[in-house]
Design a protein around this motif. Structure first.
Motif, mmCIF file in Angstrom:
data_model
loop_
_atom_site.group_PDB
_atom_site.id
_atom_site.type_symbol
_atom_site.label_atom_id
_atom_site.label_comp_id
_atom_site.label_asym_id
_atom_site.label_seq_id
_atom_site.Cartn_x
_atom_site.Cartn_y
_atom_site.Cartn_z
ATOM 1 N N ALA A 307 0.731 -1.187 -0.078
ATOM 2 C CA ALA A 307 0.073 -0.108 -0.050
ATOM 3 C C ALA A 307 1.138 1.271 0.116
ATOM 4 N N ALA A 308 1.968 1.477 0.916
ATOM 5 C CA ALA A 308 2.547 2.423 1.068
ATOM 6 C C ALA A 308 3.459 2.684 -0.339
ATOM 7 N N ALA A 309 3.836 1.584 -1.041
ATOM 8 C CA ALA A 309 4.586 1.453 -2.262
ATOM 9 C C ALA A 309 3.745 2.219 -3.517
ATOM 10 N N GLY A 310 2.707 1.557 -3.218
ATOM 11 C CA GLY A 310 1.399 2.018 -4.327
ATOM 12 C C GLY A 310 1.318 3.630 -4.299
ATOM 13 N N LEU A 311 1.317 4.096 -3.069
ATOM 14 C CA LEU A 311 1.283 5.601 -3.192
ATOM 15 C C LEU A 311 2.563 6.316 -3.298
ATOM 16 N N LEU A 312 3.629 5.701 -3.224
ATOM 17 C CA LEU A 312 5.086 6.434 -2.904
ATOM 18 C C LEU A 312 5.849 6.386 -4.452
ATOM 19 N N ILE A 313 5.707 5.071 -4.978
ATOM 20 C CA ILE A 313 6.413 5.031 -6.174
ATOM 21 C C ILE A 313 5.642 6.101 -7.289
ATOM 22 N N PRO A 314 4.485 6.033 -7.448
ATOM 23 C CA PRO A 314 4.025 7.085 -8.516
ATOM 24 C C PRO A 314 4.225 8.295 -8.071
ATOM 25 N N ALA A 315 4.226 8.641 -6.960
ATOM 26 C CA ALA A 315 4.276 10.005 -6.478
ATOM 27 C C ALA A 315 5.885 10.531 -6.566
ATOM 28 N N CYS A 316 6.750 9.726 -6.529
ATOM 29 C CA CYS A 316 8.162 9.952 -6.694
ATOM 30 C C CYS A 316 8.502 10.109 -8.361
ATOM 31 N N ILE A 317 7.679 9.362 -9.159
ATOM 32 C CA ILE A 317 8.042 9.265 -10.509
ATOM 33 C C ILE A 317 7.523 10.493 -11.019
ATOM 34 N N VAL A 318 6.094 10.831 -10.628
ATOM 35 C CA VAL A 318 5.780 12.116 -11.122
ATOM 36 C C VAL A 318 6.227 13.699 -10.644
#
Length: 503
Positions: A307-318
């Motif tokens: 769940a944390a990765a699902g939030l953080l990975i897109p946020a970091c890439i964006v």
């Protein structure tokens, strides 16, 4: 060997799903070869101009810092279409981009019918239930008409992403759910939040008492009666206040801009109350909230990580590929303002209900009629689904119905589960599907005449109003006054047919 009549049959699930796929395919091919294209932006539409620019210049937009945070979260469809054109060695002309998007959209719609079949099989829906769900998701203005008329968009991808989130949640498949969450975050910006909530609730359950709580809660008959009475009172007070403000405007035009803000608020106040109550009814009872929080200890560590990765990975890439200095056309505060103070909402009461029905069809009316029962089924599906639905409800107030696209399949499934427990007469079934076709408007010609002026000019006038009569911010008064009675009468008809079915 099966005959064509047996292979394509309304009488069994497999035959029905083949018919559904054929409907989507035939309608898509017809529109591809003979359909209309939105005249704005050279056939790209409004946002489509940016998506087409992303197809042509994706690398330079990122390297030169010309990609905004908003469009970085919608980059995937343009990236796929760019890859398609490169593989075909086709030049990035306007017509090639439009055709590539059309092929891409149709392919994804066919994939979405497969996802719907798997969801229906998992829930063991009846043939009637499968058709009701298919009509709610696929036979509506956005999916049956707009995405083919306005192909350079992200809407079809978002439909498929939403269905896949629901499918993998129902199947309790965390890795596919995580994958779709990350991928979908570059199509529909709140997908990462949806996915995180769904992943955290994979191990959570709602017992029968929590799903269908006793009468002392937000789903009690007494509570619902008080709400309906309060809604009618606030509707009457809002109309009165609006009339007073309109009278004041005649004698104090110098304060017209400030007074129009109050007009918009009072016009939207009844709908705002309805949405707040609808969110409370999704929760069911205050005890449910504490019960859900208490279950956090049952969530396995790998689900917290996903769940944390699902939030953080897109946020970091964006953050990496976008320029935060560029304006965000649909920021949180902007959307909140539109929800409380609807654009072009002066005097247009019940505008959210009107626009949602015009876009999503009679399934919206059935959801309103059965909302307490729909909430029970939503709670049975788990806290994650509760969160997705409750979080999306306020977006319906914006009166751009595509904003609720990400949660719509979840609501449709809950509605189908409710209807499975009711007796549905033949007249009701005929009326529902007839209304679905009526509201889908895939048969309607939108380009009645050549568009004149700039792309943003004359939206309240015909022929542009043929498209914009479905959207609250640009719906003219004649369109509002004609369409609202039709929607209200459709709701009354469905309600009476449901009552006669169950007597």
């Amino acid at each position: 060997m099966k005959s064509a009549g047996q292979w394509l049959s309304f009488q069994n699930a497999d035959g029905s799903h083949r018919l559904m796929t054929c409907f989507v395919l035939v309608l898509g091919l017809f529109n591809f070869f003979f359909g209309e294209i939105v005249p704005a932006g050279g056939g790209f539409g409004w946002d489509g101009v940016t998506y087409a620019d992303m197809v042509r210049n994706l690398g330079s937009l990122i390297s030169d810092g010309k990609l905004s945070h908003y469009y970085a979260q919608r980059i995937l469809p343009s990236a796929v279409v760019r890859t398609m054109l490169l593989m075909w060695r086709a030049p990035f002309t306007n017509i090639n981009i439009i055709h590539a998007f059309s092929i891409y959209n149709l392919t994804l719609l066919l994939c979405a019918t497969i996802a719907w079949k798997r969801i229906a099989n998992h829930l063991s829906l009846s043939v009637t239930g499968r058709w009701l769900g298919f009509s709610g998701i696929f036979v509506n203005f956005i999916v049956s008409k707009q995405v083919m008329y306005y192909p350079v968009s992200t809407d079809v991808t978002a439909v498929l992403i939403s269905l896949l989130l629901l499918l993998f949640y129902l199947k309790r498949s965390p890795i596919p759910l995580f994958t779709i969450t990350v991928v979908g975050s570059f199509v529909w910006q709140i997908t990462s939040i949806y996915g995180a909530m769904l992943m955290l609730s994979l191990c959570m359950t709602m017992n029968d008492e929590s799903a269908n709580p006793p009468r002392s809660t937000f789903n009690s008959k007494k509570f619902f009666f008080v709400f309906k009475a309060s809604f009618l009172v606030i509707l009457a007070l809002s109309i009165t206040a609006y009339c007073i403000i309109a009278f004041v405007l005649r004698f104090a035009p110098q304060n017209s801009e400030r007074v129009h803000v109050f007009e918009r608020f009072f016009a939207g106040a009844p709908s705002l109350l309805a949405v707040i109550v609808a969110m409370l009814m999704v929760l069911g009872s205050l005890q449910n909230l504490s019960a859900i929080v208490a279950q956090r200890r049952t969530v396995k560590i790998h689900l917290w990580i996903l769940a944390a990765a699902g939030l953080l990975i897109p946020a970091c890439i964006v953050r990496l590929i976008s320029n935060p200095a560029l304006p965000d056309p649909n920021g949180f505060l902007q959307v909140l303002e539109w929800a409380v103070f609807p654009l072009n909402g002066e005097g247009k009461f019940l505008l959210p209900l009107l626009t949602l029905t015009l876009t999503w069809g009679p399934a919206i009316l059935l959801s309103v009629i059965y909302w307490p029962d729909v909430c029970v089924e939503v709670r049975k599906l788990g806290p994650g689904v509760m969160g997705v639905v409750a979080m999306t409800l306020p977006l319906g107030l914006v009166t751009e119905p595509r904003y609720v696209l990400g949660a719509w399949p979840f609501v449709v499934v809950a509605l189908v589960l409710v209807l499975a427990k009711s007796k549905l007469s033949r007249p009701f079934t005929i009326a529902f599907f007839a209304l679905a076709i009526l509201y889908a408007q895939f048969w309607l010609k939108l380009n009645l005449a050549p568009w004149t002026g700039g792309d943003g000019d004359g939206l309240l006038d015909f022929p542009k109003q043929m498209l914009f009569m479905h959207y609250g911010p640009w719906m003219s008064w004649p369109s509002y006054l004609i369409q609202l009675p039709i929607v209200v009468l459709s709701g009354i008809l469905l309600r009476r047919l449901l009552r006669s079915s169950n007597e």
